[in-house]
Design a protein around this motif. Structure first.
Motif, PDB file in Angstrom:
ATOM      1  N   UNK A   1       0.827  -1.216   0.000  1.00 57.58           N
ATOM      2  CA  UNK A   1       0.000   0.000   0.000  1.00 57.58           C
ATOM      3  C   UNK A   1       0.859   1.262   0.000  1.00 57.58           C
ATOM      4  N   UNK A   2       0.316   2.332  -0.564  1.00 52.35           N
ATOM      5  CA  UNK A   2       1.038   3.614  -0.576  1.00 52.35           C
ATOM      6  C   UNK A   2       0.725   4.441   0.650  1.00 52.35           C
ATOM      7  N   UNK A   3      -0.121   3.917   1.533  1.00 51.21           N
ATOM      8  CA  UNK A   3      -0.456   4.639   2.759  1.00 51.21           C
ATOM      9  C   UNK A   3       0.798   4.834   3.602  1.00 51.21           C
ATOM     10  N   UNK A   4       0.789   5.745   4.512  1.00 45.16           N
ATOM     11  CA  UNK A   4       1.953   6.062   5.334  1.00 45.16           C
ATOM     12  C   UNK A   4       2.558   4.806   5.941  1.00 45.16           C
ATOM     13  N   UNK A   5       3.874   4.617   5.709  1.00 48.61           N
ATOM     14  CA  UNK A   5       4.575   3.464   6.249  1.00 48.61           C
ATOM     15  C   UNK A   5       4.203   2.168   5.568  1.00 48.61           C
ATOM     16  N   UNK A   6       3.593   2.271   4.362  1.00 48.84           N
ATOM     17  CA  UNK A   6       3.143   1.075   3.630  1.00 48.84           C
ATOM     18  C   UNK A   6       2.214   0.213   4.474  1.00 48.84           C
ATOM     19  N   UNK A   7       1.459   0.850   5.359  1.00 46.77           N
ATOM     20  CA  UNK A   7       0.516   0.119   6.200  1.00 46.77           C
ATOM     21  C   UNK A   7      -0.869   0.141   5.566  1.00 46.77           C
ATOM     22  N   UNK A   8      -1.727  -0.733   6.030  1.00 46.31           N
ATOM     23  CA  UNK A   8      -3.077  -0.795   5.500  1.00 46.31           C
ATOM     24  C   UNK A   8      -3.932   0.334   6.077  1.00 46.31           C
ATOM     25  N   UNK A   9      -4.691   0.968   5.201  1.00 49.53           N
ATOM     26  CA  UNK A   9      -5.671   1.952   5.649  1.00 49.53           C
ATOM     27  C   UNK A   9      -6.911   1.203   6.145  1.00 49.53           C
ATOM     28  N   UNK A  10      -7.522   1.704   7.183  1.00 50.94           N
ATOM     29  CA  UNK A  10      -8.776   1.130   7.655  1.00 50.94           C
ATOM     30  C   UNK A  10      -9.890   1.558   6.712  1.00 50.94           C
ATOM     31  N   UNK A  11     -10.655   0.606   6.212  1.00 56.52           N
ATOM     32  CA  UNK A  11     -11.677   0.882   5.207  1.00 56.52           C
ATOM     33  C   UNK A  11     -13.043   0.424   5.707  1.00 56.52           C
ATOM     34  N   UNK A  12     -14.090   0.808   4.966  1.00 57.03           N
ATOM     35  CA  UNK A  12     -15.450   0.533   5.435  1.00 57.03           C
ATOM     36  C   UNK A  12     -16.050  -0.733   4.855  1.00 57.03           C
TER      37      UNK A  12
END
Length: 754
Positions: free
Chosen positions: A383-394
């Motif tokens: 993922x491109x989110x900060x720190x290559x971490x998963x974004x919480x999604x709905x």
């Protein structure tokens, strides 16, 4: 809503149907390709076109039994959860989630979905359709699984209809934020207990008299008006558990519904077009990307959102909806740039999909898969989110195998001996990485694995086995008693070939040498044996050897063999124990061994009392006189006193010094002294040797540190002319250096043998 959708559809098609042609130079390399279950295949590609991209792809064949696509939701409608966590929470026996992607767009601050979400006709979220061709979902498009189990990507028509005294009103939506000029219906299923609206509107509270536990397509709620808030009221209106709230904003709505009074009966109906009625689920998103195998981008491709090169998440269908594709494109990273909408649509067409729709991308783009050996889903993309971490999604889309766990069928193991030939008595073992059933479900290992020998010539102990008899046998690897894999084991009673190293050796007494042995089978491959099976021994009185091949030499001059025996075969290495050296510090391989040996055997030179020769010690003038007198055989019995003050008649070397002085080979120093303990320089050595052996001649070698006017020049030239000296590599003779015992012996030996 249908009319609005059709009008927008015409507009957006006119804006966006023309896209760039497929790039004929694009290249795709498959990095990974393996099944996650019987009907679900995972692939990872590197795709090079305008940019380099890393693409993950899960293909779900809905024609395969026990294969489904499901909608994953957090515990609450406005809750958020990572794609991997949501997949693992929904995974269980008989419903194994083997792959997942993030799904629809959601409000980043409040967490609730932005667009329609429903499952088995139950509406989780009413959602909205955005205004403007630059918006992702400016026409109502969705992905879902129909009642017959096919994947569907198409338009939808979701209607919320309010009825009052025989008049129907099309509402803007349900259970979402009310925007300007909109009419929204709030039911108890809204994530908040209140409508959370502003004062720029008015609201009507309706009570049906019965608890409302869910909202469904085809449902009609009817009740009596219990409260009406005036325009401008800042009162927080609670949603009754047995009713609903109609929230309206704008003069048009005020003129239509201002006549409603307390006690009036109001009804609200939720409906969806026939295609989506009774669908397993529907999830609205956008834009539409591919239709009928062609680019079909339902948004402005010249807008900022359409042009942005970012991570993307896509769901697509093929084979008339019998195959569903989860696709992610990593972006904004060194390994993967991302795609804009045109590039994305073109790429999807190149994959051969029939229809495709865009899902939430950017930092939300996430794919998880189940790796072999574990039933948990883990992250597959970056993922491109900060720190290559998963974004919480709905919400998530999940690839699911509903097959129950079965017996072992696939195994990944490693044999410690790589299936090589074993010697009788040798052992091997296996290590199992995983065992899977026919649907690739991971099976437990501890306490469930065993080995069996087909011919009982292999002694099994846990996951190890020992060869007991020459011949061919087979090992079966069992899981809960069922054979999952087997392999042949060949056993021999002796190697086909053996080699010992070193192949022969000359050693000094007391020296230790490590011998090794390797053995091959009849195919030339290494034979497997336990190190303890090699038996080491010696022939002849040459020394001793340990169980691991360390030989220690004894008895100088002895010869014999080191012997290695493995099974019924032996190999030998001849060994010679070198004769005793001349001195402790003059080994047999010493560079001047031959010269010193000659001088020693002929009693010209002797060693020290401690058994050493001390070859590098500087030679004294007294010792030089002794050595020369012996070499020339001078008569020392009747000598003339040279009259040196430091050489009295009782001096230990009086006779030898007197003899060489009388022979004119050596002379004293100033002050009528001989300086017996002084060192002999190389120049003095040249004179002594030249005079002792009547050397003559000149050489074509001109040492740069012995000029013609140097006092020792003629003597050095005589040594060089007779090949007694060659000087140093830098064309020097170093006349003033003290000569060592070894070098004096070397020059003397050469003079004797000129």
């Amino acid at each position: 809503m249908k009319k609005i959708a059709k009008n927008l559809l015409v507009l957006v098609v006119l804006l966006s149907m023309v896209v760039s042609p497929l790039n004929a130079y694009a290249a795709q390399t498959v990095k990974k390709d393996y099944p996650l279950s019987k009907g679900i295949q995972y692939k990872q590609y590197t795709y090079k076109d305008t940019y380099t991209n890393s693409i993950n792809h899960i293909e779900i064949d809905l024609d395969k039994p026990d294969t489904e696509v499901q909608l994953g939701m957090p515990a609450t409608v406005n809750g958020r959860e990572s794609t991997v966590a949501n997949a693992n929470r929904n995974s269980r026996e008989g419903n194994r989630v083997v792959g997942a992607i993030n799904a629809s767009f959601f409000d980043m601050s409040e967490g609730f979905p932005l667009f329609l979400l429903a499952k088995n006709n139950v509406i989780f979220n009413g959602g909205a359709v955005s205004n403007g061709s630059d918006q992702y979902m400016n026409v109502p498009t969705a992905f879902g699984i129909s009642a017959d189990g096919s994947g569907v990507i198409d338009y939808f028509d979701f209607d919320v209809t309010l009825s009052h005294k025989g008049t129907n009103y099309d509402m803007s939506g349900m259970n979402r934020a009310r925007n300007i000029y909109e009419s929204i219906v709030y039911t108890p299923q809204f994530y908040s207990k209140t409508t959370n609206t502003n004062e720029y509107g008015f609201e009507i509270v309706v009570d049906t008299g019965s608890p409302i536990t869910e909202n469904k397509f085809g449902q009609t709620l009817t009740g009596k008006v219990t409260k009406i808030t005036p325009y401008g009221s800042k009162e927080k209106i609670s949603i009754p558990p047995t009713g609903f709230v109609v929230s309206l904003q704008g003069g048009d709505w005020h003129s239509k519904l201002s006549q409603i009074a307390l006690g009036d009966e109001l009804s609200v109906n939720f409906s969806i077009d026939k295609q989506w009625q009774d669908a397993q689920f529907i999830m609205a998103s956008g834009p539409y990307l591919v239709k009928d195998n062609k680019p079909y981008i339902m948004m402005s491709t010249s807008s900022q959102r359409g042009r942005a090169v970012v991570p993307r998440t896509v769901v697509a269908t093929s084979n008339n909806g019998k195959k569903v594709h989860f696709i992610t494109v990593d972006g904004k990273q060194k390994h993967s740039a991302g795609m804009n909408m045109v590039q994305l649509a073109n790429y999807l067409v190149s994959l051969g999909v029939e229809r495709a729709i865009n899902l939430d991308g950017g930092g939300s783009t996430t794919m998880g898969i189940r790796n072999y050996g574990n039933n948990n889903v883990v992250l597959a993309n970056i993922p491109s989110n900060s720190g290559n971490t998963q974004r919480l999604v709905s919400a998530t889309l999940q690839a699911v195998s509903t097959a129950p766990t079965g017996k072992g069928r696939y195994i990944d193991y490693k044999n410690s001996t790589s299936n090589a030939t074993l010697l009788e008595g040798a052992s091997s073992s296996i290590a199992v990485k995983y065992v899977l059933d026919e649907n690739y479900n991971a099976l437990p290992l501890d306490g469930h694995l065993s080995l069996t020998s087909e011919n009982n010539t292999l002694n099994v102990n846990g996951l190890s086995y020992t060869a007991t008899k020459a011949g061919n046998d087979r090992i079966f690897i069992n899981h809960d008693g069922t054979a999952v894999q087997s392999f042949q084991v060949k056993v021999v009673d002796a190697p086909a070939a053996m080699n010992i190293a070193p192949t022969s050796k000359t050693v000094n007494s007391g020296e230790t040498v490590k011998f090794t042995m390797d053995a091959k089978d009849d195919g030339g491959k290494p034979l497997v044996y336990n190190p303890s099976q090699v038996k080491w021994s010696v022939e002849g009185n040459i020394g001793t050897i340990t169980n691991d091949g360390k030989f220690t030499a004894k008895n100088p001059g002895a010869t014999g063999n080191v012997v290695a025996t493995l099974g019924t075969k032996s190999v030998k290495a001849p060994v010679t124990v070198a004769a005793a050296g001349l001195f402790k510090d003059i080994p047999n391989n010493y560079v001047y061994y031959k010269e010193i040996e000659y001088l020693t055997k002929n009693n010209i030179i002797t060693g020290q009392a401690d058994g050493t020769f001390r070859p590098n010690d500087k030679l004294t003038r007294a010792h030089a006189a002794v050595i020369i007198s012996r070499a020339l055989g001078l008569d020392t019995s009747n000598v003339k006193n040279p009259g040196f003050k430091d050489i009295p008649a009782n001096h230990v070397y009086y006779k030898q010094i007197a003899a060489v002085v009388e022979a004119g080979i050596m002379s004293g120093k100033g002050g009528n002294t001989f300086d017996p303990n002084g060192t002999l320089t190389r120049a003095q050595m040249a004179k002594v040797v030249a005079l002792a052996y009547d050397l003559e001649g000149t050489s074509n070698i001109n040492f740069k540190d012995v000029s013609k006017d140097h006092w020792a020049y003629p003597y050095v030239q005589q040594l060089a002319a007779n090949d007694i000296t060659t000087g140093y590599g830098d064309n020097t003779f170093r006349p003033n250096e003290a000569i060592s015992r070894a070098h004096f012996g070397l020059f003397l030996y050469r003079a004797i043998h000129q």
